[in-house]
Write a protein that holds these residues in place. Structure first.
Motif, PDB file in Angstrom:
ATOM      1  N   ILE A   1      43.926  23.885  40.280  1.00  0.00           N
ATOM      2  CA  ILE A   1      43.150  24.279  41.461  1.00  0.00           C
ATOM      3  C   ILE A   1      43.884  23.776  42.699  1.00  0.00           C
ATOM      4  O   ILE A   1      44.195  22.587  42.802  1.00  0.00           O
ATOM      5  N   ALA A  30      42.757  28.971  41.483  1.00  0.00           N
ATOM      6  CA  ALA A  30      41.754  29.025  42.543  1.00  0.00           C
ATOM      7  C   ALA A  30      42.179  28.086  43.661  1.00  0.00           C
ATOM      8  O   ALA A  30      43.079  27.267  43.494  1.00  0.00           O
ATOM      9  N   GLN A  83      40.196  25.443  46.350  1.00  0.00           N
ATOM     10  CA  GLN A  83      38.937  24.768  46.666  1.00  0.00           C
ATOM     11  C   GLN A  83      39.104  23.970  47.949  1.00  0.00           C
ATOM     12  O   GLN A  83      40.066  23.219  48.100  1.00  0.00           O
ATOM     13  N   HIS A  94      35.283  27.972  47.751  1.00  0.00           N
ATOM     14  CA  HIS A  94      36.105  28.311  46.602  1.00  0.00           C
ATOM     15  C   HIS A  94      36.567  29.761  46.700  1.00  0.00           C
ATOM     16  O   HIS A  94      35.829  30.642  47.138  1.00  0.00           O
ATOM     17  N   ARG A 119      38.576  32.295  43.968  1.00  0.00           N
ATOM     18  CA  ARG A 119      39.236  32.533  42.681  1.00  0.00           C
ATOM     19  C   ARG A 119      40.470  33.382  42.936  1.00  0.00           C
ATOM     20  O   ARG A 119      40.426  34.375  43.648  1.00  0.00           O
TER      21      ARG A 119
END
Length: 162
Positions: free
Chosen positions: A78, A113, A115, A159, A161
């Motif tokens: 991430i 992703a 974040q 977030h 994706r």
């Protein structure tokens, strides 16, 4: 506008607006008294992470971003990113260009992703930008940020994706 990797020679151009933004205390969780050396150490990322600057047609640094893994170990797939635009150049698409650049970087680097851990809920321009690029608010930490004029406000976790 050109976005390129930051060099140590860029720091003197970054520091004035970086300091102004951090000292205002209304968008970052950094200490408002953050010194130049500590700021440089926080912002200028080392490979495989990345720091970039946005430079206008005159060669002026108008914004900067840092991109990195948001977590370590089994969460290192991430990405995270942060952005600063010189207030003298706000409203000209610098933030959008930097954010788009970081999304492309994260995809190319194989992250699943992106974040954002702490988007201050009163930072409505940033939230609008992030949402326009597909980010969603996953949750909000109530009163997670002590805003200098608004008091205790929430911190969004956002977030995207990939």
């Amino acid at each position: 506008m050109l976005i390129r990797e930051t060099t140590t020679e860029d720091w003197p151009a970054i520091w004035p607006f970086f300091h102004e933004i951090v000292a205002a205390g209304d968008t970052y969780t950094y200490p408002v008294t953050l010194g130049e050396r500590e700021g440089r150490d926080l912002w200028l990322q080392q490979p495989p992470h990345r720091s970039v600057v946005a430079v206008d047609d005159t060669g002026t640094v108008v914004g900067t971003a840092k991109m990195n893994a948001n977590h370590l170990g089994n969460g290192s797939h991430i990405a995270g990113a942060s952005y600063m635009v010189d207030p003298a150049h706000a409203g000209r698409g610098v933030g959008r260009a930097l954010c788009t650049y970081s999304i492309d970087w994260a995809r190319a680097a194989g992250f699943r992703a992106i974040q954002f851990n702490a988007v201050v809920e009163t930072n409505v321009h940033a939230i609008k930008l992030y949402e326009s690029l597909g980010f969603e608010i996953l949750g909000t930490l109530p009163e997670g940020f002590r805003h200098p004029t608004e008091g205790f406000v929430g911190l969004h976790i956002m977030h995207l994706r990939l």
